[in-house]
Design a protein around this motif. Structure first.
Motif, PDB file in Angstrom:
ATOM      1  N   GLU A 135       0.815  -1.209   0.000  1.00 21.94           N
ATOM      2  CA  GLU A 135       0.000   0.000   0.000  1.00 21.94           C
ATOM      3  C   GLU A 135       0.853   1.265   0.000  1.00 21.94           C
ATOM      4  OE1 GLU A 135      -3.570   2.080   2.638  1.00 21.94           O
ATOM      5  OE2 GLU A 135      -3.016  -0.005   3.000  1.00 21.94           O
ATOM      6  N   ARG A 136       1.973   1.246   0.711  1.00 24.04           N
ATOM      7  CA  ARG A 136       2.773   2.469   0.856  1.00 24.04           C
ATOM      8  C   ARG A 136       4.160   2.388   0.220  1.00 24.04           C
ATOM      9  NH1 ARG A 136       1.711   4.462   7.128  1.00 24.04           N
ATOM     10  NH2 ARG A 136      -0.558   4.707   6.958  1.00 24.04           N
ATOM     11  N   ARG A 149      16.951   4.718  -6.985  1.00 19.34           N
ATOM     12  CA  ARG A 149      15.742   4.741  -6.151  1.00 19.34           C
ATOM     13  C   ARG A 149      14.968   6.035  -6.353  1.00 19.34           C
ATOM     14  NH1 ARG A 149      14.872   7.186  -1.609  1.00 19.34           N
ATOM     15  NH2 ARG A 149      17.091   7.536  -1.223  1.00 19.34           N
ATOM     16  N   LEU A 150      15.649   7.162  -6.436  1.00 10.36           N
ATOM     17  CA  LEU A 150      14.964   8.444  -6.620  1.00 10.36           C
ATOM     18  C   LEU A 150      14.220   8.487  -7.951  1.00 10.36           C
ATOM     19  CD1 LEU A 150      17.702  10.890  -5.240  1.00 10.36           C
ATOM     20  CD2 LEU A 150      15.519  10.286  -4.164  1.00 10.36           C
ATOM     21  N   ASP A 195       5.656   7.040  -8.409  1.00 14.72           N
ATOM     22  CA  ASP A 195       4.906   7.941  -7.534  1.00 14.72           C
ATOM     23  C   ASP A 195       4.601   7.287  -6.191  1.00 14.72           C
ATOM     24  OD1 ASP A 195       3.753  10.360  -6.849  1.00 14.72           O
ATOM     25  OD2 ASP A 195       1.765   9.799  -7.597  1.00 14.72           O
ATOM     26  N   THR A 196       5.597   6.591  -5.652  1.00 17.39           N
ATOM     27  CA  THR A 196       5.462   5.967  -4.335  1.00 17.39           C
ATOM     28  C   THR A 196       6.852   5.756  -3.748  1.00 17.39           C
ATOM     29  OG1 THR A 196       4.493   4.098  -3.139  1.00 17.39           O
ATOM     30  CG2 THR A 196       5.579   3.589  -5.203  1.00 17.39           C
ATOM     31  N   LYS A 197       6.916   5.476  -2.475  1.00 16.10           N
ATOM     32  CA  LYS A 197       8.202   5.211  -1.838  1.00 16.10           C
ATOM     33  C   LYS A 197       8.739   3.856  -2.304  1.00 16.10           C
ATOM     34  CE  LYS A 197      10.420   4.942   2.720  1.00 16.10           C
ATOM     35  NZ  LYS A 197      11.501   5.879   2.341  1.00 16.10           N
ATOM     36  N   VAL A 198      10.055   3.783  -2.505  1.00 18.95           N
ATOM     37  CA  VAL A 198      10.694   2.554  -2.987  1.00 18.95           C
ATOM     38  C   VAL A 198      11.786   2.124  -2.007  1.00 18.95           C
ATOM     39  CG1 VAL A 198      12.166   1.555  -4.788  1.00 18.95           C
ATOM     40  CG2 VAL A 198      10.215   2.990  -5.430  1.00 18.95           C
TER      41      VAL A 198
END
Length: 299
Positions: free
Chosen positions: A225-226, A261-262, A269-272
């Motif tokens: 989800e995040r 990663r950036l 459009d989410t944290k990796v």
């Protein structure tokens, strides 16, 4: 309203700006770019839909002349991938670099002799010409080499005349329903793009230190989800290459991971959460079976 839709192959020798042009047209990164030749290894399709017109651009590996240092299975694969992209396309954009004409440019032009689709010549990097007075005579000279549908001087990096190039391409799109949803920009998976982003950062950071015997395989791509969890395996052919890639105290691999990663977070459009590993796999670049297992498959 009548819809048009067609495939447009972007071809040329290595390092003339094919991927930069496609990214410019699409308005975002789909193909990775570096200053090194032969960065693109696969056909990468970029889709642009404008009202009733859908353009399906096919970025291709640089067509190159086989030589002693370019006589491996991966070189044959790249040439085959570029040639295959010319089949059944509706238009071809042939890119050259300014007023230079090399043996490899001629080899590309020779391959285009049997292509029935109209060929548009894009003369790239004209912004770098210090003396532009010679441009028009050069365009007339190069235009005599083939009956091009159009000749357009451009700067893919800065966008100069790219709109004009798209206008010329649009003239050759056939009437057809659109093949892709209007919000889709590529047919490649995020898993593929993640591997390409890691490979781009390796090539950009290490330059001439690491030869082309390097590829990336995604071992885990898990979305929650995040956070999206990605584990990537970087394959090299020699132990010395692994040492260079990891760097002193692991600093090089950390830097590569941070930059990749950036870019992934912007694309997804989410944290990796990205984990990188380096492994020696001797001879993979000249082993057709190994290439297929790593996704280098024309099928």
């Amino acid at each position: 309203m009548t819809q048009t839709c067609g495939f447009v192959a972007i071809v040329g020798r290595p390092n003339v700006g094919k991927s930069t042009l496609m990214n410019r047209i699409l308005g975002q990164k789909v193909s990775i770019t570096t200053r090194r030749p032969q960065t693109t290894r696969h056909q990468v399709r970029g889709i642009k839909t404008q009202e009733d017109a859908q353009f399906i651009y096919v970025d291709t590996p640089g067509m190159h002349i086989m030589s002693k240092d370019r006589n491996k299975a991966i070189n044959r694969f790249m040439n085959q991938a570029a040639t295959q992209a010319l089949r059944d396309v509706d238009c071809v954009v042939f890119i050259i670099d300014r007023t230079r004409w090399s043996e490899e440019d001629q080899a590309v032009l020779t391959r285009l002799e049997h292509v029935k689709a109209p060929v548009i010549l894009a003369v790239n990097k004209v912004d770098r010409l210090t003396d532009k007075s010679g441009l028009m005579p050069w365009l007339a000279e190069v235009g005599a080499r083939r009956d091009f549908a159009a000749i357009v001087p451009i700067s893919a990096k800065h966008g100069t005349n790219v709109d004009e190039l798209e206008t010329e391409v649009a003239k050759h799109l056939p009437q057809s329903e659109h093949f892709f949803p209007e919000d889709q920009i590529t047919d490649k998976s995020m898993r593929f793009l993640a591997a390409e982003l890691v490979r781009e950062k390796v090539m950009r950071q290490l330059g001439d230190e690491l030869p082309y015997q390097m590829t990336v395989e995604i071992e885990e791509f898990r979305e929650t989800e995040r956070v999206t969890h990605i584990s990537a395996l970087i394959l090299v052919e020699r132990q010395g290459q692994k040492i260079i890639l990891i760097g002193e105290n692991g600093e090089r691999i950390k830097s590569i991971g941070r930059e990749a990663r950036l870019d992934m977070e912007r694309a997804l459009d989410t944290k990796v959460m990205l984990n990188l590993w380096v492994k020696v796999k001797r001879g993979w670049s000249d082993d057709e079976r190994a290439l297929k297992s790593l996704g280098y498959d024309l099928d």
